[in-house]
Motif scaffolding. Structure first.
Motif, PDB file in Angstrom:
ATOM      1  N   ASP A   1     -12.187  -7.304  32.023  1.00  0.00           N
ATOM      2  CA  ASP A   1     -11.163  -8.245  31.574  1.00  0.00           C
ATOM      3  C   ASP A   1      -9.810  -7.763  32.094  1.00  0.00           C
ATOM      4  OD1 ASP A   1      -9.343  -9.857  30.309  1.00  0.00           O
ATOM      5  OD2 ASP A   1      -9.986  -9.376  28.262  1.00  0.00           O
ATOM      6  N   PRO A   2      -9.237  -8.419  33.090  1.00  0.00           N
ATOM      7  CA  PRO A   2      -7.976  -7.929  33.665  1.00  0.00           C
ATOM      8  C   PRO A   2      -6.791  -8.088  32.725  1.00  0.00           C
ATOM      9  CG  PRO A   2      -8.550 -10.041  34.644  1.00  0.00           C
ATOM     10  CD  PRO A   2      -9.710  -9.639  33.781  1.00  0.00           C
ATOM     11  N   LEU A   3      -6.909  -8.942  31.706  1.00  0.00           N
ATOM     12  CA  LEU A   3      -5.813  -9.068  30.755  1.00  0.00           C
ATOM     13  C   LEU A   3      -5.809  -7.920  29.757  1.00  0.00           C
ATOM     14  CD1 LEU A   3      -5.987 -12.002  31.956  1.00  0.00           C
ATOM     15  CD2 LEU A   3      -5.121 -12.782  29.744  1.00  0.00           C
ATOM     16  N   ALA A   4      -6.989  -7.385  29.433  1.00  0.00           N
ATOM     17  CA  ALA A   4      -7.074  -6.328  28.428  1.00  0.00           C
ATOM     18  C   ALA A   4      -6.369  -5.062  28.873  1.00  0.00           C
ATOM     19  CB  ALA A   4      -8.540  -6.037  28.112  1.00  0.00           C
ATOM     20  N   CYS A   5      -6.315  -4.819  30.192  1.00  0.00           N
ATOM     21  CA  CYS A   5      -5.655  -3.605  30.692  1.00  0.00           C
ATOM     22  C   CYS A   5      -4.289  -3.916  31.302  1.00  0.00           C
ATOM     23  CB  CYS A   5      -6.547  -2.904  31.718  1.00  0.00           C
ATOM     24  SG  CYS A   5      -6.943  -3.907  33.166  1.00  0.00           S
ATOM     25  N   ASP A   6      -3.767  -5.085  30.999  1.00  0.00           N
ATOM     26  CA  ASP A   6      -2.471  -5.483  31.548  1.00  0.00           C
ATOM     27  C   ASP A   6      -1.575  -6.027  30.435  1.00  0.00           C
ATOM     28  OD1 ASP A   6      -0.369  -6.155  33.171  1.00  0.00           O
ATOM     29  OD2 ASP A   6      -1.531  -7.348  34.585  1.00  0.00           O
TER      30      ASP A   6
ATOM     31  N   LEU B   1      -2.938 -18.092  26.970  1.00  0.00           N
ATOM     32  CA  LEU B   1      -3.694 -16.854  27.121  1.00  0.00           C
ATOM     33  C   LEU B   1      -5.211 -17.060  27.111  1.00  0.00           C
ATOM     34  CD1 LEU B   1      -1.494 -14.341  25.100  1.00  0.00           C
ATOM     35  CD2 LEU B   1      -1.919 -14.356  27.557  1.00  0.00           C
ATOM     36  N   PRO B   2      -5.774 -17.923  26.256  1.00  0.00           N
ATOM     37  CA  PRO B   2      -7.226 -18.118  26.346  1.00  0.00           C
ATOM     38  C   PRO B   2      -7.676 -18.644  27.711  1.00  0.00           C
ATOM     39  CG  PRO B   2      -6.409 -18.910  24.241  1.00  0.00           C
ATOM     40  CD  PRO B   2      -5.206 -18.606  25.074  1.00  0.00           C
ATOM     41  N   ASP B   3      -6.948 -19.616  28.262  1.00  0.00           N
ATOM     42  CA  ASP B   3      -7.292 -20.111  29.599  1.00  0.00           C
ATOM     43  C   ASP B   3      -7.120 -19.020  30.653  1.00  0.00           C
ATOM     44  OD1 ASP B   3      -8.116 -22.625  28.926  1.00  0.00           O
ATOM     45  OD2 ASP B   3      -6.188 -23.588  29.332  1.00  0.00           O
ATOM     46  N   LEU B   4      -6.056 -18.249  30.531  1.00  0.00           N
ATOM     47  CA  LEU B   4      -5.845 -17.161  31.485  1.00  0.00           C
ATOM     48  C   LEU B   4      -6.961 -16.126  31.376  1.00  0.00           C
ATOM     49  CD1 LEU B   4      -1.985 -16.705  31.120  1.00  0.00           C
ATOM     50  CD2 LEU B   4      -3.198 -17.619  33.113  1.00  0.00           C
ATOM     51  N   GLY B   5      -7.479 -15.932  30.169  1.00  0.00           N
ATOM     52  CA  GLY B   5      -8.614 -15.037  29.999  1.00  0.00           C
ATOM     53  C   GLY B   5      -9.838 -15.526  30.745  1.00  0.00           C
ATOM     54  N   ARG B   6     -10.050 -16.832  30.723  1.00  0.00           N
ATOM     55  CA  ARG B   6     -11.189 -17.393  31.465  1.00  0.00           C
ATOM     56  C   ARG B   6     -10.976 -17.262  32.978  1.00  0.00           C
ATOM     57  NH1 ARG B   6     -11.214 -20.613  26.809  1.00  0.00           N
ATOM     58  NH2 ARG B   6      -9.598 -22.043  27.538  1.00  0.00           N
ATOM     59  N   LEU B   7      -9.740 -17.471  33.425  1.00  0.00           N
ATOM     60  CA  LEU B   7      -9.460 -17.279  34.840  1.00  0.00           C
ATOM     61  C   LEU B   7      -9.634 -15.806  35.218  1.00  0.00           C
ATOM     62  CD1 LEU B   7      -8.490 -18.308  37.582  1.00  0.00           C
ATOM     63  CD2 LEU B   7      -6.130 -18.015  36.785  1.00  0.00           C
ATOM     64  N   GLY B   8      -9.198 -14.905  34.335  1.00  0.00           N
ATOM     65  CA  GLY B   8      -9.367 -13.484  34.589  1.00  0.00           C
ATOM     66  C   GLY B   8     -10.827 -13.097  34.726  1.00  0.00           C
ATOM     67  N   ALA B   9     -11.684 -13.665  33.874  1.00  0.00           N
ATOM     68  CA  ALA B   9     -13.120 -13.383  33.975  1.00  0.00           C
ATOM     69  C   ALA B   9     -13.677 -13.896  35.295  1.00  0.00           C
ATOM     70  CB  ALA B   9     -13.855 -14.021  32.802  1.00  0.00           C
ATOM     71  N   LEU B  10     -13.151 -15.021  35.760  1.00  0.00           N
ATOM     72  CA  LEU B  10     -13.624 -15.577  37.029  1.00  0.00           C
ATOM     73  C   LEU B  10     -13.245 -14.674  38.199  1.00  0.00           C
ATOM     74  CD1 LEU B  10     -14.829 -17.883  38.744  1.00  0.00           C
ATOM     75  CD2 LEU B  10     -12.561 -18.961  38.706  1.00  0.00           C
TER      76      LEU B  10
ATOM     77  N   LEU C   1       0.088   6.588  29.384  1.00  0.00           N
ATOM     78  CA  LEU C   1       0.447   5.510  30.300  1.00  0.00           C
ATOM     79  C   LEU C   1      -0.744   5.117  31.164  1.00  0.00           C
ATOM     80  CD1 LEU C   1       3.975   6.718  31.461  1.00  0.00           C
ATOM     81  CD2 LEU C   1       3.460   4.956  29.778  1.00  0.00           C
ATOM     82  N   LEU C   2      -1.515   6.098  31.589  1.00  0.00           N
ATOM     83  CA  LEU C   2      -2.695   5.810  32.405  1.00  0.00           C
ATOM     84  C   LEU C   2      -3.750   5.070  31.594  1.00  0.00           C
ATOM     85  CD1 LEU C   2      -4.498   6.041  34.852  1.00  0.00           C
ATOM     86  CD2 LEU C   2      -4.923   8.431  34.266  1.00  0.00           C
ATOM     87  N   GLU C   3      -3.992   5.516  30.382  1.00  0.00           N
ATOM     88  CA  GLU C   3      -5.002   4.857  29.544  1.00  0.00           C
ATOM     89  C   GLU C   3      -4.631   3.401  29.275  1.00  0.00           C
ATOM     90  OE1 GLU C   3      -7.103   5.370  25.122  1.00  0.00           O
ATOM     91  OE2 GLU C   3      -5.621   6.812  25.828  1.00  0.00           O
ATOM     92  N   ARG C   4      -3.352   3.126  29.161  1.00  0.00           N
ATOM     93  CA  ARG C   4      -2.868   1.774  28.857  1.00  0.00           C
ATOM     94  C   ARG C   4      -3.263   0.757  29.927  1.00  0.00           C
ATOM     95  NH1 ARG C   4       1.534  -0.936  26.267  1.00  0.00           N
ATOM     96  NH2 ARG C   4       2.848  -2.154  27.692  1.00  0.00           N
ATOM     97  N   VAL C   5      -3.420   1.200  31.173  1.00  0.00           N
ATOM     98  CA  VAL C   5      -3.625   0.253  32.273  1.00  0.00           C
ATOM     99  C   VAL C   5      -4.989   0.384  32.940  1.00  0.00           C
ATOM    100  CG1 VAL C   5      -1.152   0.156  32.753  1.00  0.00           C
ATOM    101  CG2 VAL C   5      -2.577   1.825  33.973  1.00  0.00           C
ATOM    102  N   THR C   6      -5.852   1.261  32.449  1.00  0.00           N
ATOM    103  CA  THR C   6      -7.154   1.467  33.092  1.00  0.00           C
ATOM    104  C   THR C   6      -8.114   0.345  32.724  1.00  0.00           C
ATOM    105  OG1 THR C   6      -6.834   3.866  33.051  1.00  0.00           O
ATOM    106  CG2 THR C   6      -9.093   3.053  33.362  1.00  0.00           C
ATOM    107  N   PRO C   7      -8.741  -0.303  33.725  1.00  0.00           N
ATOM    108  CA  PRO C   7      -9.720  -1.362  33.418  1.00  0.00           C
ATOM    109  C   PRO C   7     -10.853  -0.823  32.559  1.00  0.00           C
ATOM    110  CG  PRO C   7      -9.128  -1.414  35.743  1.00  0.00           C
ATOM    111  CD  PRO C   7      -8.533  -0.159  35.181  1.00  0.00           C
ATOM    112  N   GLY C   8     -11.286  -1.651  31.602  1.00  0.00           N
ATOM    113  CA  GLY C   8     -12.371  -1.240  30.723  1.00  0.00           C
ATOM    114  C   GLY C   8     -13.712  -1.336  31.420  1.00  0.00           C
TER     115      GLY C   8
END
Length: 541
Positions: free
Chosen positions: A22-27, A43-52, A534-541
């Motif tokens: 999820d690119p929003l979760a780490c951004d 944000l919900p729509d952006l979440g779907r675009l992020g998953a895509l 700071l690193l943990e805040r932006v690392t993809p899950g």
């Protein structure tokens, strides 16, 4: 013959593919800015675009569109001139997806202040992390609408197709198509950024149209349906609209001479084109070409900032993901202090660029023209300038793994310098900052109000504000770059001081405004910076 497995090809200590996250979760810089700038409901729509965009399918489309580059077809098999560009199906998937999600001109149909431009900016930022080249026709279409509105008749003819969320590739009469894309064609051999040096000539015909003759040196996305271009009319440099196909269904007299062999942006075609009596419709008054097309330039500059912020974020994601899964000398890279400092520094760059880019999109939504007049070129200068250095540092985090084409980093690295060149390279943009300071005092007031909103919180930032005010009074051309850089840094600092967690804002101020001088290379953060957090805040899950 028996083949024995000697174990030489066991894959160990390699990160898993960076996909499906999820690119929003780490951004948080993105999600916080979207809400702050008035588009929380997106944000919900952006979440779907992020998953895509993080799906393996989308990533493969991005790869294929760059491996299979556009091909120019000047003639058909019978010798007829056709002047068409052939694209791989993955290119059409990318452009079609962006159009379907309304990342082109769709926001212009919404009421001002509804967050439509912020929503679109966030989507453009996400899609640009997937693949940057397809953003060119998307961006130019977005930018064309405010320019077209200088002429209600032309706007009525083309705007419905430009804001449509249907993608229809191919040359056809615009009125017959479900959706349209627009481009711009200004650069000439002898002029470059100096568009007033253009020699293309426009002669008015009896029916009120103009016939254009000339050569354009750099026209991207030449299969778009219509182009805004500049030519010398009797009254001076004038803006025109040229469709590829005329209302009677015939091809306009526009020939594609060759495609540019570019450093990056390989998926997108950029052509040299020839007008050989091409028919155009005047947009705005004769002699007012630059003033007419400046709206388009401003909006594409916004997308330069968004696109570079996206490249920075994409490179950061690759680096953070790699160091989270790779070990060396008995330690996970993400746990080593120096690597933490490097990637944390890249994270600060990303957070600042993203916050600033979305702030500018919010200014478009709210009609803050004075702020944009100065903040936009300054932001374009700094954010786009920083992108190549950030991508290079991210690539180095992967070492040799980042230098091979199978990774995403070489494509990002080739792409990174483009936005600093497009719509005015460094000197042109910095001088535009100086021009705005000299001619638009209300813009200076708007920027200082934005910066001063964070004053009195941190002595380092207060010192930077004082330096900015002194620089604004100097107005020397040789210091234009220093002014643009400092102005954009202060805007970033103000946003982070007011809206980011204290650990982020303090680290940014310490790295960018320390009394010992400007920061140098990534990883030279001040003592006490919470790099691991700071690193943990932006690392993809």
């Amino acid at each position: 013959m028996t083949v024995t497995d000697h174990g030489t090809h066991r894959v160990e200590n390699q990160p898993p593919p960076l996909s499906g996250h999820d690119p929003l979760a780490c951004d948080p810089a993105l999600t916080d800015a979207v809400g702050r700038e008035g588009a929380q409901e997106a944000l919900p729509d952006l979440g779907r675009l992020g998953a895509l965009i993080t799906s393996p399918e989308a990533q493969e489309h991005a790869r294929l569109a760059n491996v299979h580059e556009p091909v120019l077809r000047t003639h058909d098999r019978y010798g007829h001139r056709i002047d068409e560009v052939e694209f791989h199906p993955s290119w059409h998937w990318l452009v079609g997806t962006a159009v379907e999600w309304g990342l082109h001109a769709a926001p212009w149909v919404d009421e001002p202040g509804t967050g439509a431009h912020v929503r679109r900016a966030a989507g453009f930022y996400l899609m640009s992390q997937l693949e940057a080249g397809h953003g060119c026709p998307i961006s130019m279409t977005y930018a064309a609408v405010p320019a077209l509105r200088h002429d209600p008749v032309l706007a009525a003819a083309y705007e419905p197709g430009l804001v449509s969320t249907s993608y229809e590739f191919g040359l056809a009469e615009p009125a017959t198509k479900a959706g349209l894309l627009a481009g711009m064609s200004m650069t000439e051999k002898q002029g470059g950024s100096d568009v007033r040096a253009g020699t293309t000539v426009a002669t008015q015909a009896a029916d009120g149209t103009y016939q254009l003759v000339g050569h354009k040196w750099f026209t991207s996305a030449p299969m778009n349906d219509l182009f805004l271009t500049l030519a010398q009319a009797p009254g001076g440099l004038t803006c025109f609209v040229l469709p590829r196909v005329l209302p009677d269904g015939s091809r306009n007299a526009i020939q594609l001479q060759r495609l540019k062999d570019k450093l990056g942006n390989r998926s997108n075609a950029s052509a040299e084109i020839e007008y050989i009596g091409a028919t155009g419709w005047r947009l705005g008054d004769e002699g007012r070409g630059v003033a007419t097309i400046i709206e388009m330039v401003s909006m594409t500059r916004l997308d330069c900032v968004l696109g570079s912020a996206a490249l920075v974020r994409a490179a950061l994601s690759e680096a953070a993901h790699h160091v989270a899964h790779r070990s060396a000398f008995g330690s996970r890279l993400a746990d080593t202090p120096l690597m933490q400092a490097v990637v944390a520094d890249l994270a600060l760059e990303s957070e600042a660029a993203t916050a600033l880019a979305l702030r500018l999109a919010g200014a478009v939504d709210r009609g803050e023209r004075s702020l944009l007049r100065l903040a936009l070129p300054a932001s374009k200068y700094l954010v786009c300038k920083r992108a190549p250095a950030v991508v290079a540092e991210a690539l180095e985090c992967l070492g040799g793994n980042g230098y091979v084409e199978e990774s995403a980093l070489p494509r990002l690295y080739r792409e990174a310098p483009l936005n600093s060149i497009w719509e005015g390279s460094g000197n042109v943009t910095a001088l535009d900052v100086l021009r705005a300071v000299s001619r638009n005092p209300d813009s200076v007031d708007a920027v200082l109000a934005e910066v001063d909103a964070a004053g009195g919180v941190d002595s380092r930032f207060d010192r930077a504000i004082r330096a900015l005010r002194a620089e604004l009074h100097g107005r020397e051309a040789r210091r234009a770059r220093r002014l643009a850089e400092l102005l954009a840094l202060c805007l970033q600092g103000s946003l982070l001081v007011r809206h980011a967690p204290e650990e982020v804002s303090s680290a940014f101020l310490g790295a960018r405004f320390d009394a010992d001088g400007p920061w140098r290379t990534a990883g030279t953060l001040p003592e006490g910076t919470p790099a691991a957090a700071l690193l943990e805040r932006v690392t993809p899950g």
